[in-house]
Design a protein around this motif. Structure first.
Motif, PDB file in Angstrom:
ATOM      1  N   ILE A  78      35.386 -14.108  34.396  1.00  0.00           N
ATOM      2  CA  ILE A  78      34.597 -14.016  35.633  1.00  0.00           C
ATOM      3  C   ILE A  78      35.450 -13.379  36.720  1.00  0.00           C
ATOM      4  N   LYS A  79      34.979 -12.283  37.275  1.00  0.00           N
ATOM      5  CA  LYS A  79      35.667 -11.630  38.393  1.00  0.00           C
ATOM      6  C   LYS A  79      34.799 -11.759  39.639  1.00  0.00           C
ATOM      7  N   THR A  80      35.434 -12.117  40.750  1.00  0.00           N
ATOM      8  CA  THR A  80      34.691 -12.354  41.992  1.00  0.00           C
ATOM      9  C   THR A  80      35.153 -11.413  43.093  1.00  0.00           C
ATOM     10  N   LYS A  81      34.225 -11.121  43.988  1.00  0.00           N
ATOM     11  CA  LYS A  81      34.530 -10.303  45.160  1.00  0.00           C
ATOM     12  C   LYS A  81      33.943 -10.991  46.389  1.00  0.00           C
ATOM     13  N   THR A  82      34.783 -11.195  47.382  1.00  0.00           N
ATOM     14  CA  THR A  82      34.340 -11.757  48.652  1.00  0.00           C
ATOM     15  C   THR A  82      34.489 -10.680  49.707  1.00  0.00           C
ATOM     16  N   ASN A  83      33.388 -10.296  50.317  1.00  0.00           N
ATOM     17  CA  ASN A  83      33.416  -9.201  51.275  1.00  0.00           C
ATOM     18  C   ASN A  83      34.242  -9.540  52.503  1.00  0.00           C
ATOM     19  N   ALA A  84      34.726  -8.489  53.165  1.00  0.00           N
ATOM     20  CA  ALA A  84      35.446  -8.672  54.422  1.00  0.00           C
ATOM     21  C   ALA A  84      34.533  -9.354  55.429  1.00  0.00           C
ATOM     22  N   LYS A  85      35.096 -10.233  56.216  1.00  0.00           N
ATOM     23  CA  LYS A  85      34.295 -11.018  57.156  1.00  0.00           C
ATOM     24  C   LYS A  85      34.839 -10.897  58.567  1.00  0.00           C
ATOM     25  N   GLN A  86      33.938 -10.619  59.494  1.00  0.00           N
ATOM     26  CA  GLN A  86      34.290 -10.598  60.916  1.00  0.00           C
ATOM     27  C   GLN A  86      34.263 -12.030  61.428  1.00  0.00           C
ATOM     28  N   VAL A  87      35.404 -12.523  61.834  1.00  0.00           N
ATOM     29  CA  VAL A  87      35.480 -13.900  62.306  1.00  0.00           C
ATOM     30  C   VAL A  87      35.235 -13.918  63.807  1.00  0.00           C
ATOM     31  N   THR A  88      33.982 -13.929  64.167  1.00  0.00           N
ATOM     32  CA  THR A  88      33.611 -13.970  65.579  1.00  0.00           C
ATOM     33  C   THR A  88      32.189 -14.447  65.715  1.00  0.00           C
ATOM     34  N   ALA A 126      39.249 -12.101  43.021  1.00  0.00           N
ATOM     35  CA  ALA A 126      39.904 -13.128  42.211  1.00  0.00           C
ATOM     36  C   ALA A 126      39.237 -13.163  40.852  1.00  0.00           C
ATOM     37  N   SER A 127      39.784 -13.964  39.966  1.00  0.00           N
ATOM     38  CA  SER A 127      39.172 -14.070  38.635  1.00  0.00           C
ATOM     39  C   SER A 127      39.397 -15.448  38.051  1.00  0.00           C
ATOM     40  N   GLY A 128      38.557 -15.781  37.101  1.00  0.00           N
ATOM     41  CA  GLY A 128      38.634 -17.057  36.405  1.00  0.00           C
ATOM     42  C   GLY A 128      37.935 -16.924  35.065  1.00  0.00           C
ATOM     43  N   SER A 129      37.578 -18.050  34.504  1.00  0.00           N
ATOM     44  CA  SER A 129      36.947 -18.066  33.189  1.00  0.00           C
ATOM     45  C   SER A 129      35.640 -18.852  33.236  1.00  0.00           C
ATOM     46  N   GLY A 130      34.858 -18.739  32.197  1.00  0.00           N
ATOM     47  CA  GLY A 130      33.602 -19.479  32.103  1.00  0.00           C
ATOM     48  C   GLY A 130      33.236 -19.686  30.646  1.00  0.00           C
ATOM     49  N   VAL A 131      32.279 -20.584  30.401  1.00  0.00           N
ATOM     50  CA  VAL A 131      31.869 -20.921  29.038  1.00  0.00           C
ATOM     51  C   VAL A 131      30.357 -20.764  28.906  1.00  0.00           C
ATOM     52  N   ILE A 132      29.921 -19.930  27.980  1.00  0.00           N
ATOM     53  CA  ILE A 132      28.487 -19.768  27.723  1.00  0.00           C
ATOM     54  C   ILE A 132      27.989 -21.005  26.977  1.00  0.00           C
ATOM     55  N   VAL A 133      26.923 -21.627  27.497  1.00  0.00           N
ATOM     56  CA  VAL A 133      26.402 -22.842  26.867  1.00  0.00           C
ATOM     57  C   VAL A 133      24.947 -22.705  26.424  1.00  0.00           C
ATOM     58  N   SER A 134      24.381 -21.508  26.518  1.00  0.00           N
ATOM     59  CA  SER A 134      23.027 -21.288  26.000  1.00  0.00           C
ATOM     60  C   SER A 134      22.892 -19.823  25.616  1.00  0.00           C
ATOM     61  N   ILE A 205      41.073 -22.214  26.051  1.00  0.00           N
ATOM     62  CA  ILE A 205      40.715 -20.803  25.895  1.00  0.00           C
ATOM     63  C   ILE A 205      40.245 -20.256  27.233  1.00  0.00           C
ATOM     64  N   GLY A 206      40.797 -19.122  27.634  1.00  0.00           N
ATOM     65  CA  GLY A 206      40.397 -18.524  28.906  1.00  0.00           C
ATOM     66  C   GLY A 206      41.085 -17.190  29.123  1.00  0.00           C
ATOM     67  N   TYR A 207      41.100 -16.773  30.397  1.00  0.00           N
ATOM     68  CA  TYR A 207      41.651 -15.476  30.785  1.00  0.00           C
ATOM     69  C   TYR A 207      42.737 -15.676  31.847  1.00  0.00           C
ATOM     70  N   PRO A 208      43.889 -16.243  31.466  1.00  0.00           N
ATOM     71  CA  PRO A 208      44.932 -16.519  32.448  1.00  0.00           C
ATOM     72  C   PRO A 208      45.627 -15.247  32.938  1.00  0.00           C
ATOM     73  N   LEU A 209      46.001 -15.255  34.222  1.00  0.00           N
ATOM     74  CA  LEU A 209      46.832 -14.186  34.787  1.00  0.00           C
ATOM     75  C   LEU A 209      46.240 -12.796  34.539  1.00  0.00           C
ATOM     76  N   ASN A 210      44.899 -12.718  34.487  1.00  0.00           N
ATOM     77  CA  ASN A 210      44.177 -11.465  34.269  1.00  0.00           C
ATOM     78  C   ASN A 210      44.444 -10.847  32.897  1.00  0.00           C
ATOM     79  N   LEU A 211      44.925 -11.647  31.959  1.00  0.00           N
ATOM     80  CA  LEU A 211      45.097 -11.173  30.593  1.00  0.00           C
ATOM     81  C   LEU A 211      43.762 -11.211  29.859  1.00  0.00           C
ATOM     82  N   GLU A 212      43.739 -10.633  28.668  1.00  0.00           N
ATOM     83  CA  GLU A 212      42.555 -10.742  27.825  1.00  0.00           C
ATOM     84  C   GLU A 212      42.456 -12.184  27.303  1.00  0.00           C
TER      85      GLU A 212
END
Length: 512
Positions: A78-88, A126-134, A205-212
């Protein structure tokens, strides 16, 4: 006579065989008819791995090739993107008037809120992992993997990539459900985390440190661990639910949300945390038991929010009390279990007959000796569920049936719609054409403000376009419901068409 005996033997064998087949079908239905998994459906990733199809397991040295082969296709990146935010919260003075021009003079408004010079939080990835359950694309991951992300991309082990949407999240459990638009996917079958034994082999099982995809092995080194990491949406650690499986399987950043599987290749936990002074693996890792995770997943899919049952007891493990404290409380020095410090009269436990000073020994027949163990048991049930609770009083054990309540003190199912109704506004998903004109990907229009929290607590006006809730982008009314969930305190961010600047409105919603 001999012929009759033969017939009798054949008949008994037939009945036994049918009984075994019926029992297996019953077990599979009970074990897997949960959280998006259909009873008796075995995905191809298990068949190709030689598991659950009658194959004889390897003997001799421990061999992890089969469970790894079964699990690998069902663990995703899972790869995530958080857009730039104007803090005002301010409006620049360079363009049109404030939409509050009929209430405040622009100069006064800008002087009160500042000069429009706010900071910018840059885009984050950022990135992380996930598990398909269906097979139709429901995926479990950690809340902290997807929290505040504006875009989610899921990559399967076969390199296919999908855009995912958030179905529901709950920071108290640090769990989230996301979904991709696909069918016929490999998925992991649920195991039973209660059956795990100390010393049992497991795979992470996962994708540590952006590895496969990466597989590591270890043993279960402890159960029902509490680390004090989880907090609810309002930042309250007391509402966090933790009953971690501790292993020595190597887990690093990026493993979060990945699978912990047993040697049958079944999912027994969701990897969530590590104990490390450096931020990298140093010997111990922690996973959320699947028996907790699958209940949370089921609730998020069905209701959009977790149905959490409350026992209604303020407690401390009896083992944490000193001998003097036990004597003052009038309980045996050797007492084991959960000591009830306070039992509110409006709670479920009091209604069932449990009182201050009682020692809770079992929840639904399972012995509990720590707060994590008790939380782990209670978290599997929803308001209205009836569970047996065994407690000791004056040296005598009693078992009563407790009907769990929700946080509001009743037995109602909590729906995501309830919180959004408390806003008191007519809402609509922003038309795609208007969204394009505004240069945004979507939002929610406040068409009309009625009686409710918005009217009572803010100066929001009709026509406001909601872009975010607590910093998380919302592009439709359904996404707005999901992000509000069971939150008590929220901050709504957005803009008024025709005016520059972003406004933030903090709102407090009732428990119900």
């Amino acid at each position: 006579m001999k012929f009759k005996q033969v017939l009798f033997t054949v008949a008994i064998s037939a009945v036994t065989a049918l009984g075994v087949i019926w029992g297996y079908g019953k077990f599979m239905k009970t074990n897997n008819a949960y959280a998006g998994q259909e009873a008796g459906v075995v995905p191809s990733n298990y068949k190709y791995a030689g598991l659950l199809d009658g194959a004889t397991p390897p003997t001799g040295a421990v061999d992890f090739t089969q469970p790894a082969a079964a699990a690998l296709p069902a663990v995703v990146h899972i790869k995530t993107k958080t857009n730039a935010k104007q803090v005002t919260n301010n409006l620049p003075r360079s363009k049109s008037n404030s939409p509050f021009g009929d209430l405040f003079d622009d100069d006064i408004f800008n002087q009160f809120f500042g000069n429009g010079r706010g900071g910018v939080i840059p885009e984050q990835r950022a990135s992380g992992s996930g598990v398909i359950v269906s097979e139709d694309g429901y995926i479990i991951t950690n809340n902290h993997v997807v929290d505040k992300a504006d875009e989610l991309t899921v990559t399967l082990s076969n390199k296919k990539t999908y855009t995912a949407k958030v179905v529901g999240t709950d920071p108290s459990y640090d769990l989230a459900v996301i979904k991709i638009d696909a069918t016929g996917l490999p998925f992991l079958l649920y195991g039973n985390s209660d059956d795990l034994k100390i010393g049992q082999w497991v795979l992470a099982i996962g994708y540590p440190l952006n590895l496969e995809t990466t597989v590591t092995a270890g043993i279960v080194s402890a159960k029902a661990r509490s680390l004090g990491l989880n907090k609810d949406r309002n930042g309250d650690a007391k509402s966090g639910v933790e009953s971690f499986i501790q292993t020595d399987a190597a887990v690093n950043q990026g493993n979060s949300g990945g699978a912990l599987v047993n040697t049958d290749g079944k999912l027994v936990g969701i990897n969530s945390a590590i104990a490390s002074p450096t931020g990298y693996y140093s010997g111990y890792s922690y996973a959320i038991p699947v028996n907790i995770a699958k209940k949370v997943v089921d609730d998020l899919i069905k209701f959009g929010t977790v149905q959490r049952g409350y026992l209604g007891v303020q407690f401390v493990p009896a083992s944490d009390l000193s001998e003097d404290e036990k004597k003052r409380a009038g309980i045996p020095v050797t007492a084991e279990g959960i000591y009830a410090q306070e039992v509110p009269t409006d709670g479920a436990a009091y209604a069932a007959g449990i009182r201050k000073g009682d020692i809770i020994r079992k929840i639904d027949g399972i012995e509990v000796a720590s707060g994590a163990e008790m939380q782990g048991q209670i978290s599997r049930y929803k308001p209205g569920d009836k569970i047996p609770v065994t407690f000791a009083r004056a040296g005598k054990e009693n078992t009563v049936t407790v009907t769990l309540k929700n946080k509001a003190g009743n037995f109602d199912i909590v729906k995501a719609d309830a919180a959004i109704d408390n806003l008191g506004a007519e809402l609509a998903s922003l038309d795609s054409k208007k969204a394009k004109d505004y240069g945004i990907s979507g939002g929610v229009v406040v068409k009309k403000i009625n009686d409710g929290a918005i009217n009572d607590q803010t100066r929001m006006k009709d026509g406001f376009v909601i872009l975010k809730v607590n910093g998380k982008a919302v592009k439709s009314v359904d996404e707005l419901k999901t992000e509000i969930g069971s939150n008590k305190n929220i901050t709504i961010s957005g803009f008024y068409p025709g005016y520059d600047g972003e406004y933030e409105y903090p709102i407090t919603l009732g428990d119900e």
